[in-house]
Every structure is written in structure tokens, then in C-alpha cells.
Scaffold this active site. Structure first.
Site, short mmCIF file in Angstrom:
data_model
loop_
_atom_site.label_atom_id
_atom_site.label_comp_id
_atom_site.label_asym_id
_atom_site.label_seq_id
_atom_site.Cartn_x
_atom_site.Cartn_y
_atom_site.Cartn_z
N LYS A 24 -4.04 -10.28 -6.94
CA LYS A 24 -5.32 -10.61 -6.29
C LYS A 24 -6.43 -9.68 -6.78
O LYS A 24 -6.16 -8.53 -7.13
CB LYS A 24 -5.17 -10.60 -4.76
CG LYS A 24 -5.23 -9.23 -4.12
CD LYS A 24 -5.55 -9.35 -2.61
CE LYS A 24 -5.90 -7.97 -2.07
NZ LYS A 24 -6.60 -7.95 -0.82
N LYS A 68 0.82 -1.22 0.00
CA LYS A 68 0.00 0.00 0.00
C LYS A 68 0.85 1.26 0.00
O LYS A 68 0.45 2.27 -0.57
CB LYS A 68 -0.98 0.00 1.18
CG LYS A 68 -2.01 -1.12 1.04
CD LYS A 68 -3.39 -0.80 1.52
CE LYS A 68 -4.35 -1.84 0.96
NZ LYS A 68 -5.63 -1.93 1.60
N LYS A 99 -10.23 -4.07 -5.02
CA LYS A 99 -11.05 -2.89 -5.35
C LYS A 99 -10.24 -1.84 -6.10
O LYS A 99 -10.78 -1.07 -6.87
CB LYS A 99 -11.56 -2.26 -4.06
CG LYS A 99 -12.72 -3.00 -3.45
CD LYS A 99 -13.00 -2.47 -2.05
CE LYS A 99 -12.85 -3.58 -1.04
NZ LYS A 99 -12.75 -3.16 0.34
#
Ligand code: ATP
Ligand code: LTN
Length: 330
Positions: A198, A116, A201
């Protein structure tokens, strides 16, 4: 046995969230071992979602959306406790206390933090770094023993075990060490546009959202990437794309992977994708019908969340009293 899990209100949920997490929550609730007295705890973890960029005007809607997704998927609020993390202030309080015993080096190792902060270079905040400790607080506040999540979260649960161990050693036995519970197959659903990544969103093209229309679902599956060769065969190394689609088919239909492979022997990717779209559309139809009922009655959803927070708060207060005593604060 105490079962607890949570999802961040960061956007519409996709079938990765459903198959990796929520589906097993519903199965747990319907299993023979389910303890009606304690039930499970399912949290909308809004404090976690503040660690990435977000629009404050949208936050209340996003929180309610996740709660509706829980309910529409079949989580029964009479049997379980559903609430919003920030409504129980002890989460933030315990998180701070646990931060004081968490080594920086452990947090630096967390792959979600590394990913992130790479994706979001302009906003690498201290909350993003301490995120796993807040998750540990969510889990330990209720003396949780089982955490059903997708495998991307297993590292965070492992850290929670270490924090529990450290606390117990330093201040006396307080917390059980929680275990991750993964879906047997398909703990990680991959993106339809890139089977090495993966489903997430943050890459919406590769997701099937739980609220997608039938037409959109069919279109997304039709254009999903496939592998070379024509065979419908599960082989994660050589055929990652088809293996991912087989996993989705298996989890939605309940049919075993060899059975699905047999049904599509000598048939092409086109037929297989049509079959898969039928299965996904069928399964999401029921979810979408249920969701419409809750969308029409947001007050009911808010009431469920208020009652949930009240129930959770009682347990949280008891744990905090014990923790503060042990740490010498009272
Ligand atoms: P995203 O990266 O898609 O924004 P996330 O991992 O940051 O999602 P959540 O939305 O909070 O965070 O995830 C909720 C639950 O869904 C977690 O248990 C997580 O393990 C699971 N999950 C998320 N993506 C997948 C996936 N692709 N396959 C399986 N489980 C998943
Ligand atoms: N970090 C988790 C969400 C989460 C969670 C929890 C899951 C926050 N607190 C406690 C299980 C138990 C994620 O899915 N991204």
C-alpha cells in the site's frame, strides 16, 4: 447517524490518504443525506501517533499540518467538528475502560500491529498493542454509526463492533455497532514503486504527497513501475501496477475505468502516464492553493481546533457519565 474518522499526524499526507479517506469525507459533507445539525467529526489523532518513534519538537507542526490538510481538502468547520484527540481527555479515559473488556487474543490478531511491530522491532510498546482500543474509544465516545476509512482500517472497526457488543452485553445497551464505509473503488491505493504494497508514508519514494510540486508529481508518475505488455487494461491479478494507476486516474477525474481504457486504446504507457499526471496535477493545484491560505493564518486553524474540541467535549462528557454509571464507577 453519526459519522466520524481520523488521521494520525505522522507526516505529510499522500494521495492514498486523500483518495482512501478524505475525499469521501468531503463527498459525505456535500451529500443530500448530510445532517447539518450533527455534522461529521474529524479528529487529528495525536495520541495514536505516539505509538511509533517521533520527534516531540515536530509534533505541534505535524498536528497543525493535518488540520490544514482537512481544511484545504474542503472539510467545512462550520458544518463539522474538527479537533485534536488529546484536547478531549475522555478519549484516553474511555480507552482504558474498554481495554479491561478487550481480549488480548483479539489484539494479537490485528494485522497493523503485526506489520508495525515487524517494521519497528526496537519499539514494540504497549501503546502500539492497545492502539485499536484507543480507536474504538474515539468511535464509541460519540456513539458513531459510520466510519469512513481506507480498507486497511476495516479490521479495527470490526474489533470496535465486538467491543461495543461486549460492553452492551455486560453493562446494558449503550453503544451502536459502527460500520466501515469504504470508497467504492480504490479503498487501497498502492505504492508507485511496488504495486503489491500500500502507498504509505513509511515508503516515501512510492508516494505522491499532497504538497508535491508539479515537477515532482510528473517525475514520480513517469518513473512509476508498470507491468509487462503495452495494454492499458484494468486487471488487478495480471496487471497490478496499471490497475493502480487506472484507479488513481478514475478517482481524480471522475471518469469510469472502461472510459479511460477506451481513451488510451492503442496508445502506450507513456501517453497514459502523461494524461494521468495532468489529472493529478490539476486536482492537487486547487488543494495546494487552499492550503497556502491556511498556512498564512495558523491562528485561524488553532481557533477552529479549540472550538471543535469544546463541541466534542460536551458529547464526550455525556457518554462518559453514562459509561461510568453502567460500570459502577459513579
Ligand atoms: P501510513 O501507513 O501511510 O503511515 P496509516 O495507515 O498508518 O498511514 P493514517 O495516516 O492515519 O495511517 O491513515 C489515514 C487514512 O488514510 C486511513 O483512513 C487509512 O485507511 C487511509 N489510507 C492510508 N493509506 C492508504 C492507502 N494507501 N490507500 C487508501 N487509503 C489509505
Ligand atoms: N487508526 C486510524 C486512525 C484513527 C481513526 C480513528 C480512524 C484513529 N482513530 C477513529 C477512524 C476513526 C488510521 O488511519 N491509521
Amino acid at each position: 447517524m453519526r459519522i466520524l474518522s481520523g488521521i494520525q499526524p505522522t507526516g505529510t499526507l499522500h494521495i492514498g490518504n486523500y483518495l482512501g479517506a478524505i475525499k469521501q469525507w468531503v463527498e459525505l459533507q456535500n451529500s443530500k443525506n448530510f445532517d447539518e445539525k450533527t455534522g461529521c467529526i474529524f479528529i487529528v489523532v495525536d495520541l495514536h501517533s505516539l505509538t511509533v518513534d517521533y520527534d516531540p519538537k515536530q509534533m505541534q507542526k505535524m498536528i497543525l499540518d493535518v488540520a490544514m490538510d482537512y481544511l484545504a481538502a474542503g472539510i467545512d468547520p462550520k458544518k463539522n467538528t474538527i479537533f485534536v484527540q488529546s484536547h478531549v481527555k475522555e478519549h484516553a479515559e474511555l480507552s482504558w475502560l474498554l481495554q479491561t473488556i478487550t481480549p488480548m487474543g483479539e489484539l494479537e490478531r490485528m494485522t497493523q500491529y503485526k506489520d508495525k511491530s515487524k517494521q519497528n522491532k526496537e519499539n514494540i510498546n504497549a501503546g502500539l498493542f492497545a492502539y485499536p482500543v484507543l480507536m474504538a474509544a474515539d468511535i464509541l465516545l460519540y456513539k458513531t454509526t459510520i466510519v469512513p476509512v481506507g480498507d486497511d482500517q476495516a479490521q479495527h472497526v470490526e474489533l470496535t463492533r465486538e467491543i461495543a457488543r461486549k460492553f452492551n452485553n455486560k453493562f446494558g445497551q449503550t453503544f451502536p455497532e459502527p460500520k466501515t464505509q469504504l470508497q467504492k473503488s480504490g479503498a487501497r491505493i498502492m505504492s508507485l514503486t511496488n504495486p503489491m504494497q500500500k502507498m504509505s508514508k513509511s515508503i516515501p519514494q512510492g508516494c505522491i504527497f499532497l504538497t508535491d510540486s508539479e515537477q515532482t508529481i510528473r517525475e514520480k508518475i513517469k518513473t512509476a513501475v508498470t507491468d509487462s505488455g503495452k495494454e492499458i487494461k484494468f486487471n488487478e491479478t495480471n496487471k497490478p501496477a496499471i490497475s493502480n494507476l487506472l484507479t488513481i486516474y478514475h478517482l481524480f477525474s471522475g471518469k469510469s475505468i472502461p472510459e479511460i481504457e477506451k481513451n488510451y486504446e492503442n496508445k502506450g504507457y507513456g501517453d497514459f502516464k502523461t494524461g494521468l499526471a495532468d489529472v493529478v496535477v490539476d486536482n492537487l493545484r486547487k488543494f495546494q492553493e487552499n492550503r497556502k491560505k491556511f498556512e498564512k493564518d495558523p491562528e485561524l486553524v488553532k481557533k477552529i481546533l479549540t472550538q471543535g474540541a469544546k463541541k466534542a467535549q460536551k458529547i464526550a462528557e455525556e457518554t462518559m457519565e453514562e459509561v461510568k454509571k453502567k460500570m459502577g464507577l459513579i
